[in-house]
Motif scaffolding. Structure first.
Motif, PDB file in Angstrom:
ATOM      1  N   PRO A 285      56.043  -7.808  11.981  1.00 55.75           N
ATOM      2  CA  PRO A 285      55.973  -7.242  13.333  1.00 55.75           C
ATOM      3  C   PRO A 285      56.044  -8.321  14.410  1.00 55.75           C
ATOM      4  N   PHE A 286      56.420  -7.901  15.588  1.00 49.70           N
ATOM      5  CA  PHE A 286      56.364  -8.786  16.747  1.00 49.70           C
ATOM      6  C   PHE A 286      56.143  -7.935  17.982  1.00 49.70           C
ATOM      7  N   ALA A 287      55.589  -8.554  19.005  1.00 49.54           N
ATOM      8  CA  ALA A 287      55.287  -7.824  20.241  1.00 49.54           C
ATOM      9  C   ALA A 287      56.503  -7.859  21.161  1.00 49.54           C
ATOM     10  N   PHE A 288      56.854  -6.708  21.710  1.00 51.26           N
ATOM     11  CA  PHE A 288      57.955  -6.633  22.660  1.00 51.26           C
ATOM     12  C   PHE A 288      57.469  -7.166  24.000  1.00 51.26           C
ATOM     13  N   GLY A 289      58.171  -8.152  24.533  1.00 48.54           N
ATOM     14  CA  GLY A 289      57.864  -8.696  25.847  1.00 48.54           C
ATOM     15  C   GLY A 289      59.096  -8.604  26.727  1.00 48.54           C
ATOM     16  N   PRO A 290      58.936  -8.778  28.017  1.00 45.44           N
ATOM     17  CA  PRO A 290      60.100  -8.702  28.900  1.00 45.44           C
ATOM     18  C   PRO A 290      61.104  -9.817  28.572  1.00 45.44           C
ATOM     19  N   PRO A 291      62.372  -9.552  28.795  1.00 50.55           N
ATOM     20  CA  PRO A 291      63.385 -10.579  28.533  1.00 50.55           C
ATOM     21  C   PRO A 291      63.111 -11.841  29.354  1.00 50.55           C
ATOM     22  N   LYS A 292      63.456 -12.977  28.777  1.00 48.56           N
ATOM     23  CA  LYS A 292      63.305 -14.246  29.495  1.00 48.56           C
ATOM     24  C   LYS A 292      64.351 -14.338  30.603  1.00 48.56           C
ATOM     25  N   ARG A 293      65.515 -13.759  30.317  1.00 51.73           N
ATOM     26  CA  ARG A 293      66.615 -13.847  31.275  1.00 51.73           C
ATOM     27  C   ARG A 293      67.580 -12.691  31.051  1.00 51.73           C
ATOM     28  N   ILE A 294      68.116 -12.162  32.130  1.00 47.19           N
ATOM     29  CA  ILE A 294      69.151 -11.127  32.061  1.00 47.19           C
ATOM     30  C   ILE A 294      70.277 -11.539  32.995  1.00 47.19           C
ATOM     31  N   ASP A 295      71.490 -11.573  32.475  1.00 48.62           N
ATOM     32  CA  ASP A 295      72.657 -11.928  33.284  1.00 48.62           C
ATOM     33  C   ASP A 295      73.701 -10.826  33.188  1.00 48.62           C
ATOM     34  N   VAL A 296      74.320 -10.506  34.310  1.00 48.07           N
ATOM     35  CA  VAL A 296      75.462  -9.597  34.322  1.00 48.07           C
ATOM     36  C   VAL A 296      76.675 -10.423  33.912  1.00 48.07           C
ATOM     37  N   VAL A 297      77.445  -9.915  32.949  1.00 50.75           N
ATOM     38  CA  VAL A 297      78.618 -10.626  32.442  1.00 50.75           C
ATOM     39  C   VAL A 297      79.796  -9.655  32.373  1.00 50.75           C
TER      40      VAL A 297
END
Length: 99
Positions: A19-31
């Motif tokens: 298992p792992f905990a879902f966390g917010p993305p470190k980075r999001i880029d529009v491509v």
């Protein structure tokens, strides 16, 4: 958690991955074509690149497809969160998308 039970529409390599905990993305880029203004579609389609937080991984996740299973589960959870935002109109997305 049992990723296969949580996300039955996705394919996992391990039957019982760690298992792992879902966390917010470190980075999001529009491509892609939306970013470049070269989209030929009449509907708006936006491609995004998402960087998972480093604390989602452990040093031996390269073994037994754990990295791939975690990445798949992360995308599944991201999809679930976006569906919730779109259906409630939260997050500025508004409206719902038909599947």
């Amino acid at each position: 958690g049992n990723f296969a039970a949580e996300f039955p529409h996705l394919c996992f390599h391990e039957e019982h991955p760690l298992p792992f905990a879902f966390g917010p993305p470190k980075r999001i880029d529009v491509v892609g074509s939306f970013l470049l203004g070269t989209s030929l579609r009449s509907e708006t389609v936006v491609d995004v690149a998402v960087e998972m937080p480093s604390d989602a991984f452990r040093s031996k996740d390269y073994l037994n497809f754990r990295y791939l299973d975690k990445r798949t589960a992360y995308v599944g959870e991201l999809h679930r969160q976006l569906e919730i935002c779109c259906s409630t109109g939260a997050g500025g997305g508004g409206g719902s998308r038909s599947s």
